[in-house]
Enzyme design. Structure first.
Site, mmCIF file in Angstrom:
data_model
loop_
_atom_site.group_PDB
_atom_site.id
_atom_site.type_symbol
_atom_site.label_atom_id
_atom_site.label_comp_id
_atom_site.label_asym_id
_atom_site.label_seq_id
_atom_site.Cartn_x
_atom_site.Cartn_y
_atom_site.Cartn_z
ATOM 1 N NE ARG A 20 -1.940 -1.029 3.717
ATOM 2 C CZ ARG A 20 -1.299 -1.767 4.121
ATOM 3 N NH1 ARG A 20 -1.338 -2.988 3.828
ATOM 4 N NH2 ARG A 20 -0.535 -1.680 5.526
ATOM 5 C CB VAL A 52 15.342 -24.208 0.103
ATOM 6 C CG1 VAL A 52 15.134 -25.579 0.515
ATOM 7 C CG2 VAL A 52 15.451 -24.069 -1.209
ATOM 8 N N GLY A 100 -0.072 -21.140 14.926
ATOM 9 C CA GLY A 100 0.200 -20.230 14.032
ATOM 10 C C GLY A 100 1.397 -20.624 12.915
ATOM 11 C CD GLU A 114 0.838 -18.959 4.665
ATOM 12 O OE1 GLU A 114 0.647 -17.912 4.629
ATOM 13 O OE2 GLU A 114 2.038 -19.112 4.703
ATOM 14 C CG ASP A 157 5.695 -23.107 0.373
ATOM 15 O OD1 ASP A 157 5.998 -22.130 -0.157
ATOM 16 O OD2 ASP A 157 6.238 -23.643 1.305
ATOM 17 C CE LYS A 208 9.725 -23.814 1.538
ATOM 18 N NZ LYS A 208 9.303 -24.141 3.196
#
Length: 811
Positions: free
Chosen positions: A502, A604, A660, A663, A674, A678
């Site tokens: 932003r 990675v 946590g 995602e 993902d 890698k």
């Protein structure tokens, strides 16, 4: 002489008997008020152009400024006499300007007369201000003291005649003399000037004539600095320099001293002391016959001329032909071209020299006329002119017979991607000069200054794109560690740019970095990635690093441009290195071609040394046959929780989300994309030509289970428990364990990802929590693979890996 307050400070300074015992000051030479000489030149020009409106405005400014100074410095009862003297001088100036406007021309002789009024006015007012304090002074006329020869504009003192006049005048003098600087007269008594900065030369001539103990030049800096502080923020004053060093530094742009000033003092070995009016207790710099080394550094200072042009005469017809150089420089001399620097190729094929850019047209005409026949015959090429260049000069008596100084200089420039256009070194070995592009001047000065004067400290200049969890954590870690890095390891990290999706913020002054703890807000500038990258390039600071903590494609498109400009790139962003193979190779090639660090270890395995280990294996001659890896901390946690804690699949996923590890939408982790990125980076690190679509990815969950929102997916997550429990039971019956892992078969050039069952003695079975593991099976590590294991996810760990790469880039 900026203001009446400055004048009062100088009067107090010079009448302080603790600093100067009574009778110790022979003479004080004053320049014009600040900016007045420039105004007078403009006045003369406007008068010649018959621009009366502009001329009247400037005349009024000059008059008001001097009258105001009289009112502030002289009490009312003594003011009348001074105002009369000032008015008389101003009227004389007005008459000369009127004469200029009538004939519409201003010669150098007339310009000298006009510009003389600056010193004549200031010294008149200042002398009366001294008298007002009770300090006895005598105002002398420097036009009757210093006789010059040569042209108007920058006349040369006739020292023998001047010394006789000065000594004669001072014999009858019982008080300190106040003398206007800059102005003199020729043998016919016509007013001349000694060139811009000529007040210094006036003082030097007076001092030499009187054989004084020292000549002090009071200015606005603490002495001769190691570099121009406007371009090198960390420049500092040196205690002493030799006459030769001072001449070299002043010739190549050190503004603190007018170059001819040194010459009268040299013959009598009179020290010249540079002092700061605004910091009188600073020791300043003493210029003397022999430099007394205060450091072990071989160089004393770095100076530069920020705008020069390089003219080059070349051609096969020059080789072995005598007299070419003589004719070349004679042509320049006859055209009154001042040569700043000279260099010639050993083949005799090329002669080049640096001159002022405004003299290139005149130089071209002069050389063209001199070599007209050779140019027409094609034996010599037309004069080649290259502009927008700067000269960097490194000066120091201790450079003589010190091996390796040149290597240090050129390595410092090379390490920062600064191209050297030409090099010159005198036989005295006291200076080395290099011509570089003007845009690289500041960067070159800082790079060399860091190399010699701040070799124990390196400043790192950061531009950080991405202020999410990793970017924010990185800035916190740097802020917490900065003092330790600076004081224990000599590393000073400075933030110059911050960008998110932003807004963005960039420094307006490179010497004032951004706060590491002040987040971006809506009050900052709108985000503009192209402008952000341009700011990084145009500030052109040494040791610049672009840190991409985003997870987007856009920043990666600028990597090659940044690397081309010697700006290191450090990133955990996988996009560039898992994009097309061609783009990946182009970025790697840019790093290699421009010798600029590109560090993406954290793309990675977070802070784990995965890519560096792979690179070391290959470069040391080992043959990598197979790579097995668990590359998702989230998925590692899920399957370790099922295996060790006996949680169901849905329970393990929800626990990972609570901690946590996932995602916001856990499907992003469970998709395996993902991990595929890698794996692709690992495969390419093993020198396998592979595209993302060629990586075999077995979905962890069926596509129908991913439909709808994340909330719906989580509500229906228990529907997947039975299938995963069945797979887990089958693995247990076979004495195996389940892991979502990746395999790169380096021999076949294939990569695959999926849920795999491995024997209990497999290294994967030693994992716990959210750890990652990469196992390299190679020709040397065949029976037992080389294993890299540790936390492979989390903002703290990833940010720490990025932080380590930043330090590694600078080393």
């Amino acid at each position: 002489m900026a203001s009446p307050a400055t004048i009062e400070r100088i009067i107090a300074l010079t009448t302080d008997t603790k600093r100067y015992p009574e009778g110790s000051i022979k003479a004080i030479v004053f320049s014009a008020f600040q900016g007045v000489t420039d105004q007078l030149i403009t006045l003369a020009t406007k008068a010649a152009d018959k621009d009366k409106t502009k001329a009247c405005t400037i005349t009024t400014d000059i008059e008001e400024r001097h009258i105001q100074a009289v009112h502030e410095l002289i009490p009312a009862e003594r003011r009348g006499r001074v105002l009369a003297e000032v008015s008389s001088l101003l009227q004389e100036l007005q008459d000369i300007l009127h004469g200029i406007s009538l004939i519409g021309e201003c010669s150098l002789r007339t310009l000298d007369h006009v510009t003389s009024f600056g010193e004549r006015l200031s010294s008149c007012i200042i002398a009366r201000a001294y008298e007002n304090t009770g300090f006895p002074v005598s105002l002398l006329d420097s036009t009757s003291l210093i006789e010059t020869t040569g042209d108007f504009g920058a006349s040369i003192p006739n020292t023998n005649r001047s010394y006789e006049r000065i000594q004669s005048a001072f014999k009858a003098l019982s008080h300190t003399a106040i003398i206007p600087g800059f102005i003199a007269s020729n043998e016919s008594g016509v007013i001349t000037t000694l060139g811009r900065g000529g007040s210094d030369l006036t003082a030097s001539v007076i001092g030499a004539a009187l054989k004084v103990d020292a000549i002090e030049i009071w200015t606005d800096v603490d002495g001769i600095l190691t570099a121009d502080p406007r371009k090198v923020a960390q420049a500092f004053a040196v205690p002493n320099v030799s006459f030769e060093e001072a001449m070299e530094l002043s010739h190549f742009g050190a503004k603190v001293l007018y170059p001819p000033t040194i010459q009268p003092a040299v013959a009598l070995s009179i020290p010249i002391v540079i002092k700061n009016t605004f910091n009188p207790d600073s020791p300043g710099t003493t210029i003397c016959k022999k430099n007394s080394p205060c450091t072990q550094q071989p160089i004393t200072g770095i100076s530069s001329i920020d705008s020069v042009a390089l003219i080059r005469l070349q051609g096969s017809g020059m080789i072995g032909v005598s007299g070419i150089a003589s004719r070349f420089f004679k042509a320049l001399s006859l055209a009154s071209i001042n040569v700043i620097l000279i260099t010639q190729a050993s083949s005799e094929h090329t002669i080049c020299c640096a001159i002022a850019p405004n003299q290139t047209a005149k130089a071209s005409r002069a050389v063209q006329e001199e070599f007209e026949l050779e140019i027409e015959a094609g034996r010599i090429e037309p004069l080649h002119v290259e502009e927008s260049l700067s000269v960097i000069s490194i000066v120091g008596d201790r450079m003589r017979k010190t091996p390796g100084v040149s290597a240090q200089i050129f390595q410092a420039l090379g390490n920062h991607g600064i191209n050297i256009v030409a090099i010159a070194q005198g036989s005295s070995e006291r200076s080395i000069s290099a011509v570089v592009a003007m845009r690289d001047e500041s960067k070159a000065l800082n790079a060399i200054h860091d190399e010699f004067f701040l070799s124990k400290t390196k400043s790192i200049h950061l531009w950080v794109a991405g202020t999410g969890l990793i970017g924010k954590t990185l800035l916190q870690q740097i802020d917490q560690q900065n003092d330790t890095l600076l004081h224990q390891y000599g590393i000073d990290i400075k933030l110059h740019g911050l960008l998110n999706s932003r807004t963005m913020r960039c420094t307006t002054d490179p010497s004032r970095p951004l706060s590491l703890t002040s987040p971006l807000s809506d009050n900052d500038a709108p985000a503009d990635l192209a402008a952000f990258v341009t700011d990084c390039i145009e500030k052109n600071l040494p040791h610049s690093i672009f840190v991409d903590c985003s997870a987007h494609d856009a920043p990666t498109l600028h990597y090659q441009e940044l690397l081309k400009h010697s700006i290191a790139v450090v990133t955990p962003n996988k996009r560039a290195f898992s994009s097309t193979y061609d783009l990946y190779k182009d970025i790697i090639k840019s790093s290699s071609t421009h010798r600029t660090p590109l560090l993406y270890e954290t793309s990675v395995g977070a802070a784990l040394p995965v890519l560096s280990t792979l690179r070391d294996l290959i470069q040391s001659g080992d043959k990598v046959e197979r790579i097995e890896a668990i590359l998702s901390g989230t998925l590692s946690f899920i399957f370790n929780s099922m295996r060790i804690n006996h949680l169901s699949f849905s329970e393990a996923v929800l626990e990972a989300k609570r901690l946590g590890f996932t995602e916001p939408d856990p499907r992003d982790d469970l998709s395996g994309l993902d991990v595929a990125r890698k794996v692709l980076i690992l495969a390419r690190g093993a020198e396998i030509d592979l595209e993302l679509q060629e990586v075999s990815l077995e979905p962890l969950i069926p596509s129908e289970a991913t439909e709808g929102t994340a909330e719906i997916f989580l509500e229906n997550l228990t529907d997947l428990d039975s299938d995963f429990q069945r797979r887990l039971d089958v693995a247990n019956e076979n004495g195996e364990s389940l892991f979502f892992s990746a395999t790169v078969d380096c021999l076949s050039g294939r990569a695959s990802i999926g849920l795999q069952s491995v024997q209990k003695n497999h290294p994967f079975c030693g994992l716990s929590g959210a750890d990652n593991m990469i196992a390299f099976t190679t020709a040397r590590y065949k029976e037992r693979p080389l294993v890299v294991q540790g936390p492979g996810a989390g903002a703290e760990v990833t940010a720490a890996g990025v932080f380590a790469d930043i330090i590694r880039a600078i080393r």
